[in-house]
Structures are given as C-alpha cells and as structure tokens.
Design a protein around this motif. Structure first.
Motif, short mmCIF file in Angstrom:
data_model
loop_
_atom_site.label_atom_id
_atom_site.label_comp_id
_atom_site.label_asym_id
_atom_site.label_seq_id
_atom_site.Cartn_x
_atom_site.Cartn_y
_atom_site.Cartn_z
N GLY A 102 56.50 26.26 34.20
CA GLY A 102 57.86 26.65 34.54
C GLY A 102 58.10 28.14 34.47
N THR A 103 57.14 28.89 33.95
CA THR A 103 57.27 30.35 33.92
C THR A 103 56.18 30.95 34.78
N ARG A 104 56.30 32.21 35.07
CA ARG A 104 55.34 32.88 35.94
C ARG A 104 54.94 34.21 35.31
N ARG A 105 54.07 34.15 34.28
CA ARG A 105 53.65 35.35 33.60
C ARG A 105 52.26 35.14 33.01
N ASP A 106 51.35 36.07 33.28
CA ASP A 106 50.02 36.04 32.70
C ASP A 106 49.76 37.39 32.04
N ILE A 107 49.02 37.38 30.94
CA ILE A 107 48.69 38.62 30.23
C ILE A 107 47.17 38.75 30.19
N TYR A 108 46.68 39.93 30.58
CA TYR A 108 45.24 40.19 30.62
C TYR A 108 44.88 41.42 29.79
N LEU A 109 43.68 41.41 29.23
CA LEU A 109 43.08 42.61 28.65
C LEU A 109 42.08 43.11 29.67
N ILE A 110 42.24 44.34 30.11
CA ILE A 110 41.36 44.94 31.11
C ILE A 110 40.43 45.92 30.42
N GLN A 111 39.16 45.86 30.74
CA GLN A 111 38.18 46.83 30.26
C GLN A 111 37.43 47.34 31.48
N ALA A 112 37.31 48.66 31.58
CA ALA A 112 36.69 49.22 32.77
C ALA A 112 35.97 50.52 32.44
N ASP A 113 34.94 50.78 33.20
CA ASP A 113 34.22 52.04 33.15
C ASP A 113 34.26 52.65 34.53
N PRO A 114 34.00 53.95 34.63
CA PRO A 114 33.99 54.58 35.95
C PRO A 114 33.01 53.87 36.88
N GLY A 115 33.31 53.87 38.12
CA GLY A 115 32.50 53.19 39.13
C GLY A 115 33.40 52.81 40.28
N GLU A 116 33.05 51.77 40.96
CA GLU A 116 33.84 51.30 42.10
C GLU A 116 35.23 50.89 41.61
N ARG A 118 38.70 48.90 41.24
CA ARG A 118 39.10 47.51 41.43
C ARG A 118 40.31 47.52 42.35
N ARG A 119 40.10 47.15 43.60
CA ARG A 119 41.17 47.12 44.59
C ARG A 119 41.66 45.68 44.73
N SER A 120 42.95 45.50 44.61
CA SER A 120 43.53 44.16 44.71
C SER A 120 44.40 44.05 45.94
N LEU A 121 44.26 42.94 46.63
CA LEU A 121 45.14 42.63 47.76
C LEU A 121 46.49 42.21 47.19
N PRO A 122 47.53 42.20 48.02
CA PRO A 122 48.84 41.78 47.52
C PRO A 122 48.80 40.36 46.97
N HIS A 123 49.47 40.17 45.85
CA HIS A 123 49.63 38.84 45.27
C HIS A 123 50.88 38.20 45.87
N ALA A 161 51.93 44.21 46.75
CA ALA A 161 51.44 45.23 47.69
C ALA A 161 50.03 45.60 47.21
N PRO A 162 49.19 46.15 48.08
CA PRO A 162 47.84 46.54 47.65
C PRO A 162 47.92 47.50 46.46
N HIS A 163 47.04 47.27 45.46
CA HIS A 163 47.05 48.13 44.28
C HIS A 163 45.63 48.31 43.75
N VAL A 164 45.49 49.26 42.81
CA VAL A 164 44.16 49.68 42.37
C VAL A 164 44.15 49.95 40.86
N PHE A 165 42.98 49.75 40.27
CA PHE A 165 42.70 50.14 38.88
C PHE A 165 41.36 50.85 38.92
N GLU A 166 41.37 52.16 38.60
CA GLU A 166 40.14 52.94 38.66
C GLU A 166 39.97 53.74 37.37
N ALA A 167 39.04 53.28 36.52
CA ALA A 167 38.75 53.98 35.27
C ALA A 167 38.19 55.37 35.57
N GLN A 168 38.65 56.35 34.80
CA GLN A 168 38.16 57.72 34.96
C GLN A 168 37.16 58.09 33.87
N VAL A 169 37.20 57.36 32.74
CA VAL A 169 36.28 57.61 31.64
C VAL A 169 35.77 56.27 31.10
#
Length: 181
Positions: A102-116, A118-123, A161-169
């Motif tokens: 009945g609710t619409r919420r998810d919680i994530y822990l993201i871990q990332a290193d520099p590289g390609e 992460r490009r996401s299409l619109p949800h 809308a299209p969005h991105v997550f790009e680790a810098q360090v």
C-alpha cells in the motif's frame, strides 16, 4: 521461499491484482510473453532491468517483486551486504527496506567506485529519488545536469526522468530513497 519463488508469486499476484493478462503485461514492459510466463512459473532468471520494467509496467516498486516480507527487526551492518565495488562491478545497490504493501517507498544503500556511471532510465511516472551522500564524492541527479555531492549533502530529483550516479572517488556510498506518489 527462494528468490525465484518470491518473484513468481509477487509477479502473478501483482499482475492479477492489476487485472491484466500476461500478454498485456509483456507488451507494457517491452518483454516477451514467454518471459513473463517463465517468471510466473518460477523458471526464469530475470535481469534487474527486466524486473524493473515489469515493476514499472505494473506501477509498483522493483522491490515488491524481490523483497522478502518480514515483521521481525532487520539490522544490516556494513559488512553484511553483497560486497564492495570492483572494476567489474563499480556500483552496488543493497535494498535496505522495501515499501510496505500500500506504500511506494524503497530504501537502498549505494556503494560505488569510479568507473562507468550508473545511468538509469526513467522509472514509473511520479517517482522521486532522495539521496544523502554518506562518503566519497559523486555526480548524482538528472542526466543532463547532475550535481556534485559531498558527504552529508542531500539531493532530491525526479526519478521519472533519466538520471545518473557517478562516483568520483573510491569508497563512495549513499543512501537512496525511491518513492512513488
């Protein structure tokens, strides 16, 4: 119940609750009817992208299809999740909490290193993402204009809308909340 069984049960339940056929779900998600049938029978091995497309087609969060429901307290310690980013997989997302029915919420822990990046299409339309950067530095947000975040920074942006997550360090981590209104 193993993951394939959870996916099969959740997918069939959500499709039937929406009152749509296997063919219609396949059409809306842009996957084959055979894929949907296999997943509902517990025989498929879907990619994250396939499950996300099915969730969007059903108007439900991705986690609804994969999360194991429990009323017991759930503690996830830093060393308990899937691993650490590597050259082969520079981006890891660990589901911390799926939306309750009945609710619409998810919680994530993201871990990332520099590289390609992460490009996401619109949800699903109406999705908003909230990010708090915990460590490191990252470009996050709408693909055409991401923001550079530092530890403690918060960003809210349209997830439909299209969005991105790009680790810098190396060692970049964030908490991401995806909500659908």
């Amino acid at each position: 119940m193993d993951l394939r069984e959870r996916i099969a049960h959740a997918l069939r339940h959500e499709r039937e609750s929406a009152g749509i056929s296997v063919s219609e779900l396949a059409r809306r998600a842009g996957v084959s009817k055979a894929t949907v049938s296999q997943l509902e029978s517990g025989a498929g091995n879907p990619s994250v992208e396939t499950l996300w497309a099915l969730g969007d087609a059903l108007g439900i969060p991705f986690a609804t299809l994969v999360d194991e429901r429990s009323t017991a307290p759930r503690l996830i310690r830093v060393g308990d999740h899937a691993g650490v980013p590597s050259a082969a997989a520079p981006y890891l997302a660990t589901l911390l909490s799926a939306a309750a029915p009945g609710t619409r919420r998810d919680i994530y822990l993201i871990q990332a290193d520099p590289g390609e990046p992460r490009r996401s299409l619109p949800h699903h339309p109406g999705t908003t993402e909230h990010v708090v950067l915990v460590s490191g530095e990252a470009l996050i947000g709408p693909s055409e204009q991401p923001e550079l975040l530092h530890p403690g920074d918060y960003l809210c942006y349209p997830g439909d809308a299209p969005h991105v997550f790009e680790a810098q360090v190396a060692g970049t981590s964030a908490v991401l909340i995806s909500e659908l209104r």
